[in-house]
Every structure is written in C-alpha cells, then in structure tokens.
Design an enzyme around this catalytic site. Sequence first.
Site, PDB file in Angstrom:
ATOM      1  N   GLY A  38      19.416   8.357 -18.726  1.00 60.15           N
ATOM      2  CA  GLY A  38      19.025   8.611 -17.348  1.00 60.15           C
ATOM      3  C   GLY A  38      20.229   8.876 -16.475  1.00 60.15           C
ATOM      4  N   PRO A  39      20.010   9.306 -15.254  1.00 63.36           N
ATOM      5  CA  PRO A  39      21.115   9.612 -14.340  1.00 63.36           C
ATOM      6  C   PRO A  39      21.868   8.347 -13.932  1.00 63.36           C
ATOM      7  CG  PRO A  39      19.002   9.769 -13.212  1.00 63.36           C
ATOM      8  CD  PRO A  39      18.693   9.582 -14.654  1.00 63.36           C
ATOM      9  N   GLY A  83      23.304   5.215 -11.882  1.00 64.76           N
ATOM     10  CA  GLY A  83      22.807   4.357 -10.824  1.00 64.76           C
ATOM     11  C   GLY A  83      21.365   3.919 -10.936  1.00 64.76           C
ATOM     12  N   VAL A  84      20.701   4.195 -12.086  1.00 63.84           N
ATOM     13  CA  VAL A  84      19.294   3.800 -12.206  1.00 63.84           C
ATOM     14  C   VAL A  84      19.141   2.438 -12.871  1.00 63.84           C
ATOM     15  CG1 VAL A  84      18.453   6.169 -12.222  1.00 63.84           C
ATOM     16  CG2 VAL A  84      19.052   5.073 -14.382  1.00 63.84           C
ATOM     17  N   GLY A  85      20.244   1.807 -13.287  1.00 64.65           N
ATOM     18  CA  GLY A  85      20.162   0.445 -13.819  1.00 64.65           C
ATOM     19  C   GLY A  85      20.223   0.342 -15.320  1.00 64.65           C
ATOM     20  N   LYS A  86      20.790   1.342 -16.005  1.00 62.62           N
ATOM     21  CA  LYS A  86      20.852   1.298 -17.474  1.00 62.62           C
ATOM     22  C   LYS A  86      21.730   0.141 -17.962  1.00 62.62           C
ATOM     23  CE  LYS A  86      22.494   5.460 -17.860  1.00 62.62           C
ATOM     24  NZ  LYS A  86      22.588   5.745 -16.418  1.00 62.62           N
ATOM     25  N   SER A 136      15.800  26.574 -18.040  1.00 62.83           N
ATOM     26  CA  SER A 136      14.635  26.249 -17.200  1.00 62.83           C
ATOM     27  C   SER A 136      14.585  27.043 -15.903  1.00 62.83           C
ATOM     28  CB  SER A 136      14.617  24.744 -16.888  1.00 62.83           C
ATOM     29  OG  SER A 136      15.761  24.364 -16.153  1.00 62.83           O
ATOM     30  N   LYS A 152      12.961  16.378 -11.928  1.00 60.70           N
ATOM     31  CA  LYS A 152      12.841  17.552 -11.059  1.00 60.70           C
ATOM     32  C   LYS A 152      11.807  17.315  -9.955  1.00 60.70           C
ATOM     33  CE  LYS A 152      14.206  20.715 -14.764  1.00 60.70           C
ATOM     34  NZ  LYS A 152      13.787  21.757 -15.712  1.00 60.70           N
TER      35      LYS A 152
END
Length: 789
Positions: A372-373, A375-378, A696, A739
């Site tokens: 994931g990007p 700052g998402v808490g990984k 895409s 997206k």
Amino acid sequence: MAEKETNVLNETEIANKVEPTLASNIVRLPMMAVRGKVIFPNVYTTIDIGRIKSLNAVNTALKGDKLLLCLTQKDSAVESPELSDLYEIGTVVKVGTIGKVSTDNFRVTIEGLYRVKVLCEYKEHDYFYVDAEKLESETGNAVETEAYLRVVKDSFKENFASYFKSNRDTFASIYNMLDADNFINAATFNLKFKEAEKQEILEITNVLTRLEKFAVMLSVENEIAKTQKIITEKVKESVETNQKEFYLREQLKAIHEELGDDEEKEHELLLRQIKEKGLDAESEEKVLKELNRMSRMNTASPDYTVIRSYLDWIIDLPFNKESVDTELLSECTRMLEEDHFGLEKVKQRIVEYLAVLKLTKSLRGPILCLVGPPGVGKTSIAKSVARALNRKLVRMSLGGVKDEAEIRGHRKTYIGAMPGRIIYGMKESGTINPVFLLDEIDKLSSDLRGDPASALLEVLDPEQNPTFRDRYLEIPYDLSKVMFITTANSTDTIPAPLLDRMEVIEIAGYTLEEKIQIAKRYLVPKQAKLNGLTSKNVAFTDGGIRAVIEGYTAEAGVRKLEQKIAEVCRKIATVYADNKNYPKQTVTKTHVTEFLGALKYLGDEIDFKDEIGSATGLAYTTLGGAALTIEVATMKGKGNLSLTGKLGEVMQESAKAAITYIRSHAEELGVNAEIFEKTDIHVHVPEGAVPKDGPSAGITLATAIYSALTGKKVKRNIAMTGEITLRGTVLAIGGVKEKALAAYRLGIKTIIIPKKNEKDLEELPAEIRGKIKFIGVSNVKKVFDTVLN
C-alpha cells in the site's frame, strides 16, 4: 623455624638417641626421606628440605659426625612417608652447609659416600634413625669391565655431550673418570633417566652388571633422543615460522593449567550451556567440535577469539524457547482494534491464523506481504500484531540492502565475520516465534556482492525455512514458527519468485471520514502526549481536522496529517510553557490557518471547465491514487507525433495504440482520414518533472486525442481509467480503490472504469460508492459517447 622450633631436637636429646656400639659393617645413622631425586656415591649436590623430621635428621648429623642416610621415596606425593614408603637401599652422605631459602625451607649441601641397605629402623616422633649394612661393590673380570667401560664411555660421549652444553666441565669430569663404579654413579645421576631406573642402578652391586644395565639404559635413551630429533625436524618442516609463537603459547597454557586457572571451569560451563540448548545431533556435534578446538588454543590466539564469539552466538540464540500466544481470539481482536482503524483484511488474517493454531496446536508461521501507499499503517500494524499475539517484534529494514551477506551472514573465516540480520534478529527476540517485520521489501537492490532478494527465498519459503542455514552458524536454524510480515509500496519491483512465496494483502488509502476518525482516536492523543499536553489543554473539532486534511495534505495515508497535527500541538505547547493557566485551545476550521499558515491545497485542483483535447485520467503510484490531466494539441504538419511530460515506455505505447485505433476507425468515428497526414499531434501530461508510466491511461489518451481531432469538448467532471487495445477493447487495470479515493478527494462525481473491474467496487467504502457514479465500459466507443459533448 619460628613456629616449629618446639619439634627440633637440642644437643642433649641428640646425644641420648645415638647408640655407639655396632658391628664394623653396620652403621646407625639418622635417616632422611628424599623426594624426586636419587643420591649416588661420589656425587656432590644440594637438597631442599622443609619437613620437621628431615630438619631434625640433618641437625642430628651436624651435631655428630655429619653422616646422614638418604632414602628415596617411592611416591613423591606422599607427604609423611613411613619406612615402607621408601626404597631400602640408599646412600650415606656427608652433610656440608645448610642455608635458609624461605621461612620454612632450607637448602643442604651433601656429598655421597657409600651405599647401604636398611636393616631396622628406630622411629621417634622427631625423626627416624636406622641400622644399615654397608654394600661393597663386586668387581669382576678386569679386562671385560674395562671393555664395557670404554664402549659405554664412547656412547656417552657421542650421544649425550649435548646434555652438558651449559657445563662442559661437568661432562669432562665424568668422562675422564677411570673407576667404572664412580663413572656410572656420576653419569646416572646427571642424565635424565627415570627415578625408578636410577634406583635400580644404585641397588646393583656387581660392577659388570651395573655397566650392562647402564649400557641398555643409555641405548634406550639414545633411541628416544633420535626419535625426538626426527619428530622435531618433521614438525619444523611442516609448520610455518610463526608456529613458534603457537608452541610458546601452548607451553604458557600448560603453565596456566598447572597454576590452576579458570579455563577448565569455563570449558565446563560452555559445555553445559551447549547441552542445554537442545540442538539436533548433527548441530551439537559440530558445535562441540568447535568447543574442543578452542579448549586446545591459547586465549591470546586470534582463532580463540573467533571460536569463542561463535560459541557465544550459539548459546545466545533461542532454539526451543517460545512465547505463549494469546489464547482468546476476542482479546486479540480487541487489541488490534485498539491500535488501528480499518485494515480489516490484516486483522482478519491474524485472527484466522490464531484460530487455526489453537485448533491444530502446531502451525507454520504465515508470510504476509502488506502492499500500500506510504502512511497507511503497514509498519505500525506489525507492532500491533506482535502485541496482540503476545510475541516479540523484530524489525529489519530492507531499503537499500545490496549485499546478500546481510541476509545469510559471512563465513566465520573472514575477519570481523558476523551472522546475517535474520539470525541477529532472532537473537534479539530471544524466542523462536517472534513477529519478524521485513520493511520495504520492494526497495531491495543487488550488485556484484550478490542478490539479497534471492537469499530471501530460503527465508520466506515455508518448505525451506525450517532448515535455514546462515553461513556464519553453519548449522540449520528453524524459522518455521516465525510470523514474517513484509511491507511494500508496490509489487512491481518485487521479483516474481519472491512474491509467489508471500500472501499479498493490499492496503488502500483512507477516505476523508476514515482519516478524521484516525486523527480523533489515535493521532491527536498521541501527539498531545508527545508534546506534553493533555485533553485539558488541546482539542480538535471534526471541522478542524477536516480543514487540516483538505488544506494541508494530499496523500493516501495519514503521515503528513500526523506531522501537521504535531505542528499544531507544538505551537500550543509553546504557549503553555510560558503560562500554565492559559485556557484550553480548541482547533476549529477557522483556527487552522492561525497555526499552520496559508493553505497549501486550495480544494479542487482540477479545472472542471469542459475543453477540447483535455481529459482527466486516474493513475496509481507508490504514493497511492492520483488524478492527471492529459492535454493534446494539433497543428499543421506532416503527421508527426510528439509525447512530452516524462512518459514511460508503456505509456508512450498506449498513446500510439490510441492513435492507431482512431486512425483505423476514422470513418466510423467521423474523423477525416487526411488529417493524419497533414497534422502533427502533440500529447503532453503536466508536471513534466514527474515520471509517469503504465497502460491504464489508454482510454484517457484516446479520448483527449479524439477530442482534439474532432473539436468536441470533453466533460472534465468525469475521470477515467483503463487500458486500450488496437481494436478499442478496454482491458482491466489495478488500483481501482486507490484511484477512486483520489477522485473522491478531488470532488469528481463520475468515474469510467473497465467492465471487468466492476467486481472491485465491492471493496470500496460505502461512503465512496454512495457519492461517486461508476460506469463500466468494454469498448472505447462507449467512453467517447459518455464524455464528449
């Protein structure tokens, strides 16, 4: 003699103990036991004495005729010998001088006179005295005796002159003796024969027999000397010159052992600790072999340090120690919910693992890859997982790691060798079942020192990691009970074989409402505490948090949001540091600019005015979802195509495919075919310094190009994503959720997606599905019909 003087005889006592009337060949003498030395007639030497009985015997001799009988002990270790502990034949000596060498020890000079055999003893509490019979030498055939003497002398001169290098006069004195008995006595006393052999020579009275026995002993000693010389020469040839230091250290080690050093205790301690590790037979044999090698080395040897360090690693590593997992699934779920908002897939997977482990009692640790990007808490969810499972957490950052030795370690033959970071982490955890976080696994690289990604294959393969071999340890180590959690921003750079071994869980960005909840529950209390504030000092309203998110951050995660909340807390802390009674600060929408300054993001960055040749596309980057504008301009020319905006190879191919589709379907789409030969087309994607790639944007490129060629305006409030083929088919893409989140943040109400991606809409938050209209398409014609005016 201070504390023992009461046991020493005075002159009167000595006179009363000596009996004067004896036969001519019988002598009555004080007797002294001698340790480690056989005294011969015609020999001058010194003896160190310390026992009271020996000292009394010497004093008795000195007060009389200075004659004393010396009998050798059969066993030197006996401290208080009886007559049975002594040989019965000894030498009568004449006592010379006596001197003090320490508090209780004296050195006596003696001269050997003749041999005697003890007949009887008189035991007093102070010393022994005996009646002894003089032993006369038996002479045989003079010629034969002389012949033996010459042979023995020649052998003595040829082979044992080296014994007397430091005292040539002694050697010459012995060699020049004419009397056979005297020669044997002097030579035997000075050569390194065993005590029992010397005593045997002393006891033989027949001169010829003594010569024969001496010749045999001389021959044996000569053979030993020759063999020793051969061995020494072989050793010198086979070892390097620096081995001399090794031999000296070995001798020093022997001296230390004699002095009673603690090395033996250390060896026993290490042996016990290794046995307690519970290693398998092969590993234990290997480790004990290294321990035995070390025990034969000197502590100053470099190899000693290497092996000791190796053994310390083995002893410190956990081989059987486990932490006990949380038993209640509800307790595990509660702790995960306490620490993180959302991330339902990760939480569910951990609960599933714990449930199966509880039922089976044995389960290999899962290998999860959180993608994931930023700052998402990984990374932080891994800490929560460790806490929820009641396990230790080990974190290893893989960003920029190029050397495979970081994973597998170095062989211990190298200077400064150490185990790899996997084994180091296991030692740090102290258990065999920690949660092991491999952070930024997509940032691995390789160079001439090897490929660490390939080395990780063994670590992350459930079939191989039970017998993981670190180069330093050289024994298998079980990693099967470890829960490995890896993190990545994208799977594109992870090698396929490595990715195949991991269970990928995608973590998308957060919606605005989710970010508000995360800020209220976690970020604001955390930053307030870090900055010395409490809920009595600071509070954020929902509107204030929303203003921070919309005006100062543009991210999929919450890292920048936390930084901004920290900035507000610092400014408030500055006020309270000067005035403890300052009223509580409530951060509302109107107060945000007072703390953070002018807005950095002014809301909708996309101009929603419909234009010709301009379309809004959606992209998925390692930072999450993003919207991009594609601009197309046409001009008179020769049909050339220009692509700018730092487009990647795949994106350039998508632009060419879009033009080819439009050109091949020009009549059907209402495009003048001649325009392609007389018009140059320029495709540009703004923010030219940022690299862009991927397929895409295919339908977005086609839409902008078609709009520019036909003069039809594009509805800018509609965003789109999808790959295009030469036949106009719209193919599925990835990152739909990311997206959609990006479009939601920008206020876009309609999104065109490939028909095959409609199944992914179920994973979107209900909030987004309720506010954004999704249109599924399978052909680019439908895209044109939807977005073109």
